[in-house]
Design an enzyme around this catalytic site. Structure first.
Site, mmCIF file in Angstrom:
data_model
loop_
_atom_site.group_PDB
_atom_site.id
_atom_site.type_symbol
_atom_site.label_atom_id
_atom_site.label_comp_id
_atom_site.label_asym_id
_atom_site.label_seq_id
_atom_site.Cartn_x
_atom_site.Cartn_y
_atom_site.Cartn_z
ATOM 1 N N LYS A 191 1.328 -1.294 0.072
ATOM 2 C CA LYS A 191 -0.123 -0.284 0.561
ATOM 3 C C LYS A 191 1.054 1.124 0.406
ATOM 4 C CE LYS A 191 -4.005 2.076 2.449
ATOM 5 N NZ LYS A 191 -4.593 1.296 4.152
ATOM 6 N N SER A 193 -10.053 1.773 2.509
ATOM 7 C CA SER A 193 -8.634 2.477 1.883
ATOM 8 C C SER A 193 -8.238 1.929 1.545
ATOM 9 C CB SER A 193 -8.157 2.917 2.620
ATOM 10 O OG SER A 193 -7.217 2.841 3.952
ATOM 11 N N SER A 195 -9.971 -0.903 7.001
ATOM 12 C CA SER A 195 -9.412 -0.765 5.526
ATOM 13 C C SER A 195 -8.827 -1.743 4.997
ATOM 14 C CB SER A 195 -8.518 0.088 5.695
ATOM 15 O OG SER A 195 -9.577 1.745 5.724
HETATM 16 N N1 GLN Z 1 -12.963 3.639 5.838
HETATM 17 C C1 GLN Z 1 -12.292 4.164 7.072
HETATM 18 C C2 GLN Z 1 -12.815 5.438 7.690
HETATM 19 O O1 GLN Z 1 -12.902 6.127 6.377
HETATM 20 C C3 GLN Z 1 -11.517 3.357 7.801
HETATM 21 C C4 GLN Z 1 -10.295 3.624 7.329
HETATM 22 C C5 GLN Z 1 -9.047 2.840 7.247
HETATM 23 O O2 GLN Z 1 -9.768 1.920 8.411
HETATM 24 N N2 GLN Z 1 -8.429 2.805 6.890
HETATM 25 O O3 GLN Z 1 -12.008 6.067 8.388
#
Ligand code: GLN
Length: 478
Positions: A73, A148, A172
């Site tokens: 990532k 994400s 995410s």
């Molecule tokens: N979708 C969640 C957020 O927007 C979790 C994101 C994540 O786990 N990095 O914060």
């Protein structure tokens, strides 16, 4: 020799060790596929932000991962390789060091194949918040891959990388794994070093594997864990991570919390989830109901705590130290303001404002203090539940992959995507998502969570279920 694309990462490592597969050839197969996706523009999936040039030096070391390529990532610092966390504000930033987990995987023999697209600073559930543009879901190009870690998940599902590294702050890893029909493990908080991860919310962020199967998740995790002096919150994992072998679930007590497995979950998702539970019962699991009374408040607490920590973590991006700098500023303050105005996307700005407000004097206790108290209650709910059951099972996400653009104008409904995954993040406990079927032709994820450091037990149970469910994870190669 079978098609190398059919091999899991573990099988590829074994074939390399046995001398029946050349690490350099394997790397080149994936490298050219990843580069083709990068070059395809709108016709590709847009999984990658950077792809390795060549892999001549790959393999031949006898290390356990034998040169198997890994996609990472974007938010992991990789020495001399662009690491922008999906943001414009880090344009041009080439880290002088690599994140500890990247170093560990590389010491175990994994070779850096590519950096993957993601929501900016890991804020998002659809990968539509990236400065590099949205990622497409290989099961249906008009759908999101989740976020994400959407680039990592889509790349693994499409066979553009054998496996990938992601991060999970509120879901995410697990949610994009579910939406792309692959496996994603969020480890116990602290079991993996955060050093070199571009921070979002430090008390929640954890790195973990996105893989085609459960065995690969165990294998990658095994080479990631451990205390790191560069991360004071990292811990020594109390035992070895073993490769899962269980075929049955005899004696495993599985708890299903009504709060996360009933109302608000799409019918097709519930159907696949219930069918997987029935399968677990056939394999010998004892299924019962458990209560997590505070879980429905997890999202509210998360969307105070995570933005609060983000507003502090992102204060460092001021145009002075890293990446982008506005060059038309009249004075220093103007330079800060313009840099942040130009460099951050809308969602990141929204979170910075939310977090700054929640932390401001006069509101601190009403918002941040209260959210922390809710967090404590949620952790206690899990401790109580694990007195009665070994693992908790829920759907991973309330819906299958949504259409691109479907929720971009409605942040609150987007936040609901994390309904089932955020409670475990707040409690710091491990959880895995495995594919458990299709609904309307799109993958559904099953989440299994356990107490801190129960990864071996989770992986074993997930493996037994995976073998029995026999999910066909090929969406049609792109
Ligand atoms: N979708 C969640 C957020 O927007 C979790 C994101 C994540 O786990 N990095 O914060």
């Amino acid at each position: 020799m079978t098609d190398v694309l059919e091999l899991s990462a573990a099988q590829a490592a074994e074939a390399i060790a046995a001398g029946s597969l050349s690490a350099a050839e394997l790397f080149e197969v994936y490298r050219s596929r990843a580069a083709a996706d990068r070059d395809a523009g709108d016709d590709g999936l847009n999984c990658f932000t950077w792809v390795a040039e060549r892999g001549d030096e790959v393999g031949g070391t006898g290390a356990p991962l034998g040169g198997v390529p890994v996609a990472v990532k974007d938010l992991f610092c990789t020495e001399g390789v662009p690491s922008q966390s999906g943001s414009r504000i880090l344009e041009g930033y080439l880290p002088p060091y690599s994140a500890t987990v990247v170093e560990r995987l590389s010491a175990a023999g994994a070779s850096l194949l590519a950096k993957t697209n993601q929501d900016e600073f890991a804020m998002g559930s659809s990968n539509e918040n990236s400065a590099y543009g949205a990622v497409r879901n290989p099961w249906n190009r008009e759908r999101v891959p989740g976020g994400s870690s959407g680039g990592s998940a889509a790349a693994v599902a499409a066979g553009l990388a054998p496996w990938a590294l992601g991060t999970d702050t509120g879901g995410s890893i697990r949610q994009p794994a579910a939406l792309c029909g692959i496996v994603g493990l969020k480890p116990t908080y602290g079991s993996v070093s955060r050093y070199g991860m571009i921070a979002f919310a430090s008390s929640l962020d954890q790195a973990g594997p996105l893989t085609r199967d459960v065995r690969d998740a165990a294998l990658m995790f095994r080479h990631m864990v451990g205390r790191d002096d560069c991360d004071a919150t990292s811990l020594q994992f109390p035992h070895e991570i073993s490769l899962p072998e269980a075929e049955r679930l005899d004696g495993v007590r599985l708890g299903v919390p009504e709060e996360l497995a009933g109302e608000g979950i799409e019918a097709g998702v519930l159907e696949a989830f219930r069918a997987a539970l029935a399968r677990a019962e056939e394999l010998g699991a004892e299924i019962s109901e458990v209560r997590l009374p505070h879980a429905p408040h997890a999202l509210s607490a998360y969307y105070v705590i995570a933005p609060a920590e983000a507003s502090s973590n992102l204060a460092r991006f001021d145009g002075v130290r890293y990446g982008l700098r506005a060059d038309d500023a009249s004075d220093l303050l103007d330079m800060y303001t313009r840099t942040r105005h130009d460099g951050f996307g809308a969602e990141v700005k929204r979170r910075i404002m939310l977090g700054t407000y929640a932390l401001s004097s006069g509101y601190y206790d009403a918002y941040y203090g209260r959210a922390q108290r809710v967090r404590t209650k949620i952790a206690q709910d899990f401790r109580d539940a694990f007195q009665q059951v070994d693992l908790i099972a829920t759907p991973t996400a309330p819906t299958v992959a949504i259409k691109l653009g479907e929720k971009t104008s409605d942040p609150l409904s987007m936040y609901l995507n994390d309904f089932c995954t955020v409670p475990m993040s707040l409690a710091g406990i491990p959880a895995i998502s495995i594919p458990c079927g299709l609904s309307g032709g799109l993958p559904v994820g099953l989440q299994l969570a356990g107490p801190a450091f129960s990864e071996n037990r989770i992986l074993d149970a997930a493996y037994a279920l995976e073998q029995s469910l026999g999910f066909d994870g090929v969406p049609g190669r792109v």
